[in-house]
Design a protein around this motif. Sequence first.
Motif, PDB file in Angstrom:
ATOM      1  N   ASN A   1       0.848  -1.197   0.000  1.00  0.00           N
ATOM      2  CA  ASN A   1       0.000   0.000   0.000  1.00  0.00           C
ATOM      3  C   ASN A   1       0.882   1.245   0.000  1.00  0.00           C
TER       4      ASN A   1
ATOM      5  N   TYR B   1      -1.365  10.030  -5.125  1.00  0.00           N
ATOM      6  CA  TYR B   1      -1.659   8.681  -4.660  1.00  0.00           C
ATOM      7  C   TYR B   1      -2.893   8.185  -5.405  1.00  0.00           C
TER       8      TYR B   1
ATOM      9  N   ALA C   1      -5.502   4.753  -6.302  1.00  0.00           N
ATOM     10  CA  ALA C   1      -5.946   3.423  -5.903  1.00  0.00           C
ATOM     11  C   ALA C   1      -6.990   2.909  -6.883  1.00  0.00           C
TER      12      ALA C   1
ATOM     13  N   THR D   1      -6.296  -1.951  -2.014  1.00  0.00           N
ATOM     14  CA  THR D   1      -5.270  -1.966  -3.047  1.00  0.00           C
ATOM     15  C   THR D   1      -5.872  -2.566  -4.318  1.00  0.00           C
TER      16      THR D   1
ATOM     17  N   HIS E   1      -2.530  -0.035  -5.241  1.00  0.00           N
ATOM     18  CA  HIS E   1      -2.198   1.386  -5.205  1.00  0.00           C
ATOM     19  C   HIS E   1      -1.045   1.669  -6.162  1.00  0.00           C
TER      20      HIS E   1
END
Length: 161
Positions: free
Chosen positions: A64, A92, A94, A117, A119
């Motif tokens: 992650n 970031y 996901a 996840t 990610h």
Amino acid sequence: MSIVCALISQLGLSPYKLGPLATITYPRMGVLSMRAYEVLNENLSRGLHTILLLDIKDGGDFMNVQEAVELLKKMENIGKLGIVSNDLMVIYAARIGWDNQGIKISTVNDVPDMGDTPHTIVIPGLLNPVEQDYLVNILGANEELVRRHTAFISRFINKSP
């Protein structure tokens, strides 16, 4: 390569400014691979965007973003190039392409909870005005963070040989 196309289109980044990709890997037999850090350094010194894919554990679970950032910080402690800093903007992502995808923009010292996840981490290089506008007005990036990041990348490019 579908994650690359999906990420670039979802993030509003120019595909022409994408540098080589790298994977942040778990340490193997006590050795932390520095390859992701080296690729990030090379890309940022040229003003290029970097996609950092995240490793898969031996049991099949995905790394992650929190684990990935901790490994990047360890790499910075070893490499000492000044890359992993609070002026570095991090995107970031996901589950890109899934119904419940998520995108958050922050720093390495404020890692968001991205939920399930897989990610991915994207570190933008030098941003053009269209990319900046998309990040701020579509993805909700903090304007001050975008300014700090742009200044950081400009300084980084200028100090590179």
